[in-house]
Design a protein around this motif. Structure first.
Motif, PDB file in Angstrom:
ATOM      1  N   TYR A 212       0.866  -1.190   0.000  1.00 32.84           N
ATOM      2  CA  TYR A 212       0.000   0.000   0.000  1.00 32.84           C
ATOM      3  C   TYR A 212       0.901   1.238   0.000  1.00 32.84           C
ATOM      4  O   TYR A 212       1.827   1.350   0.809  1.00 32.84           O
ATOM      5  CB  TYR A 212      -0.916   0.023   1.226  1.00 32.84           C
ATOM      6  CG  TYR A 212      -2.059   1.021   1.101  1.00 32.84           C
ATOM      7  CD1 TYR A 212      -3.368   0.602   0.882  1.00 32.84           C
ATOM      8  CD2 TYR A 212      -1.835   2.410   1.157  1.00 32.84           C
ATOM      9  CE1 TYR A 212      -4.421   1.506   0.748  1.00 32.84           C
ATOM     10  CE2 TYR A 212      -2.872   3.325   1.010  1.00 32.84           C
ATOM     11  CZ  TYR A 212      -4.160   2.865   0.814  1.00 32.84           C
ATOM     12  OH  TYR A 212      -5.209   3.768   0.666  1.00 32.84           O
ATOM     13  N   ASP A 213       0.616   2.159  -0.885  1.00 29.19           N
ATOM     14  CA  ASP A 213       1.382   3.401  -0.994  1.00 29.19           C
ATOM     15  C   ASP A 213       0.612   4.517  -0.280  1.00 29.19           C
ATOM     16  O   ASP A 213      -0.219   5.197  -0.892  1.00 29.19           O
ATOM     17  CB  ASP A 213       1.599   3.737  -2.471  1.00 29.19           C
ATOM     18  CG  ASP A 213       2.604   4.858  -2.676  1.00 29.19           C
ATOM     19  OD1 ASP A 213       3.246   5.266  -1.672  1.00 29.19           O
ATOM     20  OD2 ASP A 213       2.752   5.331  -3.817  1.00 29.19           O
ATOM     21  N   MET A 214       0.868   4.680   1.012  1.00 32.86           N
ATOM     22  CA  MET A 214       0.173   5.715   1.793  1.00 32.86           C
ATOM     23  C   MET A 214       0.677   7.101   1.383  1.00 32.86           C
ATOM     24  O   MET A 214       1.879   7.357   1.404  1.00 32.86           O
ATOM     25  CB  MET A 214       0.416   5.520   3.296  1.00 32.86           C
ATOM     26  CG  MET A 214      -0.337   6.530   4.165  1.00 32.86           C
ATOM     27  SD  MET A 214       0.347   6.750   5.831  1.00 32.86           S
ATOM     28  CE  MET A 214      -0.089   5.240   6.618  1.00 32.86           C
ATOM     29  N   LYS A 215      -0.253   7.955   0.993  1.00 34.68           N
ATOM     30  CA  LYS A 215       0.110   9.323   0.588  1.00 34.68           C
ATOM     31  C   LYS A 215      -0.266  10.359   1.640  1.00 34.68           C
ATOM     32  O   LYS A 215       0.289  11.453   1.677  1.00 34.68           O
ATOM     33  CB  LYS A 215      -0.585   9.684  -0.730  1.00 34.68           C
ATOM     34  CG  LYS A 215      -0.155   8.842  -1.923  1.00 34.68           C
ATOM     35  CD  LYS A 215       1.287   9.105  -2.295  1.00 34.68           C
ATOM     36  CE  LYS A 215       1.679   8.396  -3.577  1.00 34.68           C
ATOM     37  NZ  LYS A 215       3.129   8.526  -3.851  1.00 34.68           N
ATOM     38  N   ALA A 216      -1.259  10.035   2.494  1.00 34.44           N
ATOM     39  CA  ALA A 216      -1.746  11.008   3.483  1.00 34.44           C
ATOM     40  C   ALA A 216      -2.169  10.277   4.748  1.00 34.44           C
ATOM     41  O   ALA A 216      -2.687   9.162   4.697  1.00 34.44           O
ATOM     42  CB  ALA A 216      -2.925  11.791   2.915  1.00 34.44           C
ATOM     43  N   ASP A 217      -1.926  10.907   5.899  1.00 33.66           N
ATOM     44  CA  ASP A 217      -2.282  10.274   7.182  1.00 33.66           C
ATOM     45  C   ASP A 217      -3.199  11.152   8.036  1.00 33.66           C
ATOM     46  O   ASP A 217      -3.329  10.936   9.238  1.00 33.66           O
ATOM     47  CB  ASP A 217      -1.020   9.928   7.969  1.00 33.66           C
ATOM     48  CG  ASP A 217      -0.262  11.166   8.465  1.00 33.66           C
ATOM     49  OD1 ASP A 217      -0.462  12.262   7.881  1.00 33.66           O
ATOM     50  OD2 ASP A 217       0.523  11.049   9.422  1.00 33.66           O
ATOM     51  N   GLY A 218      -3.835  12.141   7.396  1.00 33.91           N
ATOM     52  CA  GLY A 218      -4.759  12.998   8.140  1.00 33.91           C
ATOM     53  C   GLY A 218      -4.121  14.267   8.683  1.00 33.91           C
ATOM     54  O   GLY A 218      -4.788  15.080   9.313  1.00 33.91           O
ATOM     55  N   PHE A 219      -2.815  14.431   8.417  1.00 31.52           N
ATOM     56  CA  PHE A 219      -2.099  15.626   8.878  1.00 31.52           C
ATOM     57  C   PHE A 219      -1.188  16.121   7.759  1.00 31.52           C
ATOM     58  O   PHE A 219      -0.722  15.328   6.932  1.00 31.52           O
ATOM     59  CB  PHE A 219      -1.263  15.315  10.135  1.00 31.52           C
ATOM     60  CG  PHE A 219      -2.094  14.926  11.322  1.00 31.52           C
ATOM     61  CD1 PHE A 219      -2.527  15.878  12.233  1.00 31.52           C
ATOM     62  CD2 PHE A 219      -2.463  13.602  11.517  1.00 31.52           C
ATOM     63  CE1 PHE A 219      -3.312  15.516  13.320  1.00 31.52           C
ATOM     64  CE2 PHE A 219      -3.249  13.225  12.602  1.00 31.52           C
ATOM     65  CZ  PHE A 219      -3.680  14.192  13.508  1.00 31.52           C
ATOM     66  N   SER A 220      -0.921  17.427   7.760  1.00 31.04           N
ATOM     67  CA  SER A 220      -0.018  17.965   6.742  1.00 31.04           C
ATOM     68  C   SER A 220       1.367  17.356   6.955  1.00 31.04           C
ATOM     69  O   SER A 220       1.749  17.034   8.077  1.00 31.04           O
ATOM     70  CB  SER A 220       0.058  19.493   6.845  1.00 31.04           C
ATOM     71  OG  SER A 220       0.572  19.888   8.113  1.00 31.04           O
ATOM     72  N   LEU A 221       2.119  17.192   5.879  1.00 34.67           N
ATOM     73  CA  LEU A 221       3.402  16.493   5.956  1.00 34.67           C
ATOM     74  C   LEU A 221       4.578  17.454   6.117  1.00 34.67           C
ATOM     75  O   LEU A 221       5.720  17.114   5.825  1.00 34.67           O
ATOM     76  CB  LEU A 221       3.584  15.622   4.710  1.00 34.67           C
ATOM     77  CG  LEU A 221       2.517  14.512   4.570  1.00 34.67           C
ATOM     78  CD1 LEU A 221       2.613  13.824   3.220  1.00 34.67           C
ATOM     79  CD2 LEU A 221       2.635  13.505   5.707  1.00 34.67           C
TER      80      LEU A 221
END
Length: 489
Positions: free
Chosen positions: A386-395
């Motif tokens: 799985y290629d996670m691009k976002a976790d609910g917070f700005s990076l």
């Protein structure tokens, strides 16, 4: 969840301590932890006294029954003059909690022997006591909120330790726990526990999903045997024991152990391992446990910890751990041997690639979550990527909440891998055959298998572009003449 008002109160206590001369956030949390523990002892004593007053059996007292002993109780000293409070806490209460280590005490008290009382002045101590008391009296209603309060304070540890350890954000820990879905009968371990975040997240998951149906034996297991954690930093052990205590886990196995050394001989003991082991740090080659070297002969801590997870899990036991990207594609003999061990001799289930901003502001390292089951007899058929691009917070360094969040999708898809069979290699998640991984020298980086679709761009013919440039040049020349005319007037 803590309200903005509660957070502001915690920040006020923090700034008072900061202004008083304690600038190290770890020291601030330690000193607040001691005070929270002192207060919790008095709360427990008050509960016992209420039980006795209602006709219950006599319960052994925590504090001595003489005047000096009773003056050590939070409820007795908190309203006194600041200089008297400072003297009582520094010369009586602190030595008392450092030496209380009987059969019925908590894991926290075991690590108090080398603790130091570092509050600089009576005024700062009084502000800390008043601030904490107000929080507990008006805002902290239950164990969940106590845990949230502590979690918020631990969140201020925005710096990596000497050995490369740093706190795993709570939402990432919670995701990993939900991937493994522990039960009330499991034994759970984090061999690099730090502040016990993974153990706390596991306890919250179990209470949330099984609380109504748990038996008395399971609750007893929950309070002690279920949770184990090891660390080589006694400060971290104190913080983790306190963190667990605030979540009703009074007797966890929290021990001072160098997990990858000869000192640790634990094997086939746990059902679940959840960890974010240190990615750097020095390991004395002589002290490394020989049975870890047989899996991968290395001094790299991230590889040694993976070998350790395989050893301490029982057969059928499961692990979710965070690894630096280098583990996935490293070309050394040890890297390849470790990956081959996971794929060939056990069941590697998932590789979840996380964006490098997940650990900001204090680390920009690219990481992944590995999920595997110890079998000792293979079992890897397909590996889910799985290629996670976002976790609910700005990076970025601010890590502000944002709407984009792949975590719910990750958990849902992981628990329904049958539905992933037809996914294309161009999508965010897909399955890869073991044979393809073997053919790529057990490389586990997602980019080795993910296909990128390039959109075809149609360009005009060269003569059309040249004609367009000629037109632009003529237009520019005309404008220049017009400008010269205006200047000449």
């Amino acid at each position: 969840m803590l309200t903005g008002e509660v957070r502001n109160k915690i920040d006020k206590i923090w700034s008072d301590i900061w202004a008083g001369g304690i600038s190290n956030p770890l020291t601030v949390i330690e000193q607040l932890t001691y005070l929270m523990f002192i207060r919790s002892l008095d709360e427990k004593e008050l509960e016992n006294e209420s039980f006795e007053a209602l006709g219950g059996e006599g319960i052994p007292k925590i504090f001595p029954q003489d005047e000096d002993g009773q003056n050590m109780r939070w409820s007795k000293f908190k309203t006194k003059d600041s200089r008297i409070i400072y003297d009582i806490v520094g010369t009586k209460v602190f030595p008392f909690i450092k030496t209380m280590n009987g059969a019925n005490t908590t894991a926290f008290s075991r690590y108090m022997q080398d603790a130091m009382f570092l509050v600089p002045t009576p005024q700062v101590l009084q502000k800390m006591i008043t601030g904490l008391d107000e929080l507990y009296e008006h805002d902290i209603k239950d164990l969940d909120m106590q845990g949230d309060l502590y979690e918020y304070m631990l969140g201020k540890l925005a710096s990596a330790g000497q050995n490369g350890q740093f706190r795993t954000p709570k939402h990432i820990r919670d995701m990993m726990v939900r991937l493994l879905a522990p039960t009330p009968n499991d034994k759970i371990c984090d061999p690099a526990c730090g502040t016990a975040g993974f153990l706390v997240s596991s306890s919250e998951y179990i209470r949330e999903n099984f609380e109504a149906e748990m038996t008395s034996e399971q609750w007893e297991h929950f309070a002690g045997e279920m949770f184990s954690g090891f660390d080589t930093d006694r400060t971290m052990l104190r913080l983790s024991a306190m963190n667990l205590m605030l979540h009703s886990i009074n007797q966890p196995h929290i021990d001072y152990v160098d997990s990858v050394s000869k000192q640790n001989s634990i094997a086939s003991a746990y059902d679940i391992v959840l960890a974010n082991p240190p990615f750097t740090g020095t390991v004395d080659a002589e002290s490394i446990n020989d049975n870890l070297k047989t899996v991968c002969d290395t001094k790299k801590t991230e590889l040694l910890f993976l070998a350790l997870f395989l050893r301490i899990l029982r057969k059928g036991g499961r692990c979710a751990c965070i690894v630096p990207d280098g583990v996935l594609f490293g070309s050394t003999k040890a890297h390849k041997a470790l990956r081959k061990e996971l794929v060939e001799n056990h069941q590697l289930q998932a590789v979840i690639s996380m964006p490098s901003g997940v650990f900001k502001p204090y680390a920009g390292v690219s990481t992944a979550v590995l999920v595997f089951t110890k079998t000792g007899a293979g079992g890897t058929d397909k590996v889910w990527f799985y290629d996670m691009k976002a976790d609910g917070f700005s990076l970025d360094d601010k890590r502000s909440p944002v709407e984009a969040n792949d975590i719910p999708d990750i958990v849902t898809r992981f628990h329904n891998l049958e539905g992933e069979m037809d996914r294309m290699l161009t999508e965010a998640s897909f399955l890869v055959d073991k044979a393809a991984i073997e053919a790529n020298e057990y490389d586990l980086s997602i980019n080795k298998y993910k296909e990128v679709v390039y959109e075809k761009v149609e360009y005009d013919k060269p003569e059309v572009i040249i004609a367009r440039l000629d037109g632009l040049n003529l237009d520019i020349a005309a404008k220049m003449e017009e400008l010269r005319g205006l200047l000449g007037e």
